[in-house]
Design a protein around this motif. Sequence first.
Motif, PDB file in Angstrom:
ATOM      1  N   SER A 123       0.833  -1.207   0.000  1.00 39.81           N
ATOM      2  CA  SER A 123       0.000   0.000   0.000  1.00 39.81           C
ATOM      3  C   SER A 123       0.867   1.255   0.000  1.00 39.81           C
ATOM      4  O   SER A 123       0.456   2.303  -0.499  1.00 39.81           O
ATOM      5  CB  SER A 123      -0.921   0.003   1.220  1.00 39.81           C
ATOM      6  N   LEU A 158       0.212   4.627  -2.216  1.00 43.73           N
ATOM      7  CA  LEU A 158       0.030   5.926  -1.567  1.00 43.73           C
ATOM      8  C   LEU A 158       1.041   6.941  -2.087  1.00 43.73           C
ATOM      9  O   LEU A 158       0.706   8.108  -2.310  1.00 43.73           O
ATOM     10  CB  LEU A 158       0.169   5.770  -0.052  1.00 43.73           C
ATOM     11  N   LYS A 207      -7.099  16.065   1.893  1.00 43.78           N
ATOM     12  CA  LYS A 207      -7.017  14.608   2.028  1.00 43.78           C
ATOM     13  C   LYS A 207      -8.030  13.931   1.094  1.00 43.78           C
ATOM     14  O   LYS A 207      -7.734  12.896   0.492  1.00 43.78           O
ATOM     15  CB  LYS A 207      -7.262  14.183   3.478  1.00 43.78           C
ATOM     16  N   HIS A 208      -9.205  14.511   0.972  1.00 46.58           N
ATOM     17  CA  HIS A 208     -10.221  13.987   0.054  1.00 46.58           C
ATOM     18  C   HIS A 208      -9.698  14.037  -1.387  1.00 46.58           C
ATOM     19  O   HIS A 208      -9.880  13.087  -2.166  1.00 46.58           O
ATOM     20  CB  HIS A 208     -11.511  14.791   0.179  1.00 46.58           C
ATOM     21  N   LYS A 214      -7.119  11.275  -1.827  1.00 48.27           N
ATOM     22  CA  LYS A 214      -7.730   9.950  -1.961  1.00 48.27           C
ATOM     23  C   LYS A 214      -8.268   9.710  -3.365  1.00 48.27           C
ATOM     24  O   LYS A 214      -8.336   8.568  -3.826  1.00 48.27           O
ATOM     25  CB  LYS A 214      -8.844   9.786  -0.929  1.00 48.27           C
ATOM     26  N   SER A 215      -8.637  10.787  -4.059  1.00 45.19           N
ATOM     27  CA  SER A 215      -9.166  10.629  -5.419  1.00 45.19           C
ATOM     28  C   SER A 215      -8.100  10.125  -6.388  1.00 45.19           C
ATOM     29  O   SER A 215      -8.426   9.627  -7.469  1.00 45.19           O
ATOM     30  CB  SER A 215      -9.744  11.956  -5.920  1.00 45.19           C
ATOM     31  N   LEU A 257      -5.868   7.754  -5.517  1.00 44.40           N
ATOM     32  CA  LEU A 257      -5.510   6.377  -5.164  1.00 44.40           C
ATOM     33  C   LEU A 257      -6.138   5.402  -6.154  1.00 44.40           C
ATOM     34  O   LEU A 257      -7.316   5.526  -6.492  1.00 44.40           O
ATOM     35  CB  LEU A 257      -5.987   6.052  -3.748  1.00 44.40           C
ATOM     36  N   ASP A 307      -8.614   3.740   5.817  1.00 42.74           N
ATOM     37  CA  ASP A 307      -8.568   5.163   6.184  1.00 42.74           C
ATOM     38  C   ASP A 307      -7.492   5.471   7.225  1.00 42.74           C
ATOM     39  O   ASP A 307      -6.870   6.537   7.183  1.00 42.74           O
ATOM     40  CB  ASP A 307      -9.931   5.610   6.718  1.00 42.74           C
ATOM     41  N   ILE A 335      -4.242   5.827   5.458  1.00 40.83           N
ATOM     42  CA  ILE A 335      -4.243   7.070   4.676  1.00 40.83           C
ATOM     43  C   ILE A 335      -3.995   8.265   5.584  1.00 40.83           C
ATOM     44  O   ILE A 335      -3.205   9.160   5.264  1.00 40.83           O
ATOM     45  CB  ILE A 335      -5.575   7.228   3.918  1.00 40.83           C
ATOM     46  N   ASN A 336      -4.675   8.288   6.727  1.00 43.29           N
ATOM     47  CA  ASN A 336      -4.509   9.400   7.672  1.00 43.29           C
ATOM     48  C   ASN A 336      -3.056   9.508   8.140  1.00 43.29           C
ATOM     49  O   ASN A 336      -2.484  10.613   8.213  1.00 43.29           O
ATOM     50  CB  ASN A 336      -5.430   9.212   8.869  1.00 43.29           C
TER      51      ASN A 336
END
Length: 519
Positions: free
Chosen positions: A312, A316, A363-364, A367-368, A370, A376, A379-380
């Motif tokens: 991952s 990322l 952050k949103h 994520k788009s 990925l 989550d 990701i955080n």
Amino acid sequence: MASQDIESATTALQVQPDNKARRYDRQLRLWAATGQSALESSRVLVLSGSATSTSILKNLVLPGIGHFTILDHATTSHADAGNNFFLEGFESVGKPRASEAVRLLRELNDSVDGHADTRHLRSVIESDPDWLASFTVVIAHNLDSQILVKLSSLLWEHPSHPTLIVVRSAGFLAEFFIQVHEHTIIESHSETLPSLRIDKPFPALKEHALSLDLASMDPTEHSHIPYVVILVRVLEDWKKSHGGNPPKTYSERQEFKKSVLALKVKPDEENFDEAEAQAYRCWTETTVPPGIASLFDDPAISPEALRESPSSFFHLLAALKKFTEQSETHTLPLTSTLPDMKADTANYIHLQKLYKTRAEEEKHAFKSHLRAPVDDATINLFVKNAHALHVIRGARWDTLDHTSLANALTENPKAACLHLSLSALSAVREQSPGSPISAEALRKQVRTVVGDEVELPECLDDFVGEIVRAPSAELQTTAAFLGGMVAQETIKIITKQYVPVRGYCTIDLIETWTAVIGS
């Protein structure tokens, strides 16, 4: 000085910690629940039940690794009984050293599973290599050179095989090396804080700073404006009269600092002094840090590699590259973490909410980009620590080439000579098992390794002399020191937090120094 949301802080204090939190309270402050979970899921294999090996295990059992095995076919000798705290003196003599050590080590922490295996390592390598590969980390102390080479080669065959930590010691001298294929770190705990992006303020922050009427503000409120807001305001005012540019020259920067202090209405307004001290943020452009920018060129984030990669981390990282390329500021995602600053609670929390709202928006957007499912929580963590990511690609043990050794002898002669002396000891033992170790034999072996053309430093004789004095002595002080250092590096590998040592870490407890070569 405000530092966090008062309501959340007091609520947190009302929650009673469970038994595990109380037991591991101090270390949870270092690596948090994620690190503790990784520790409790780990399986550590230690080869030999020596004093050094048990000292390392002590510092892994206490923080709560999941399982450890000591693989050691030896029986306890009188020498072992005299220097190993995890043997019961003469009562352990003649008994399997692994079994005796495991029994006492398990008493340190009843939540840790321990096992003794009295097979010979050579037979395990030949008949049960999959068992060796089932561990998270393998730690080898003072193994015979020939079998260590076989072990190192076996564990280097596939990237999924465990990390090997090779430890060697003689008297007051020691070294260790971490053999790892690839090691990715999200939580490196860098001392460098993420950018507050004062030079490129997001719209809500800029609007808030410009909306303040500093001239008519109450003096008390004026003295509690966070320095971030002050600097954004002063910088925007500066740009209006300087063609949209921040201060560039030394004189302009000094003038800028004076304009910050000129806004004081009372001489004791510490928030403006703080703003003046942090003024460099206004002319230091926020960019992607060089270390992170170099990761964007990593072959592991190419489309072809990502299709084959289950990691991952690299998915990322690929998303992070796309985010920085497409964002308006070409910077890393904003983090909601703010440093302490002179401000009252209301002003600090308002500023915190502005950063948190913007951080969630970015952050949103991140994520788009990925292209693989990632939870989550990961990701955080990734976004929060995006400014200090690390990818380590290591080397196999004992691959320090002639050129690297020659460079090390020039740059750090003491560390290089210590390494060469310990390597020579292993080689001489292999060539003449059971024979006394002589200074002449060690020097001859060192010369064989480095070649006749390399001039050897005088300090080599000091290390050779110490090894001849105590070629097989395991001193309790050396064992204890190594136990702490190697366990610390093992925890870094297991938790994937903090940055482990790269290269050969050499240790001289006579002159009390450590140094790394071959990194």
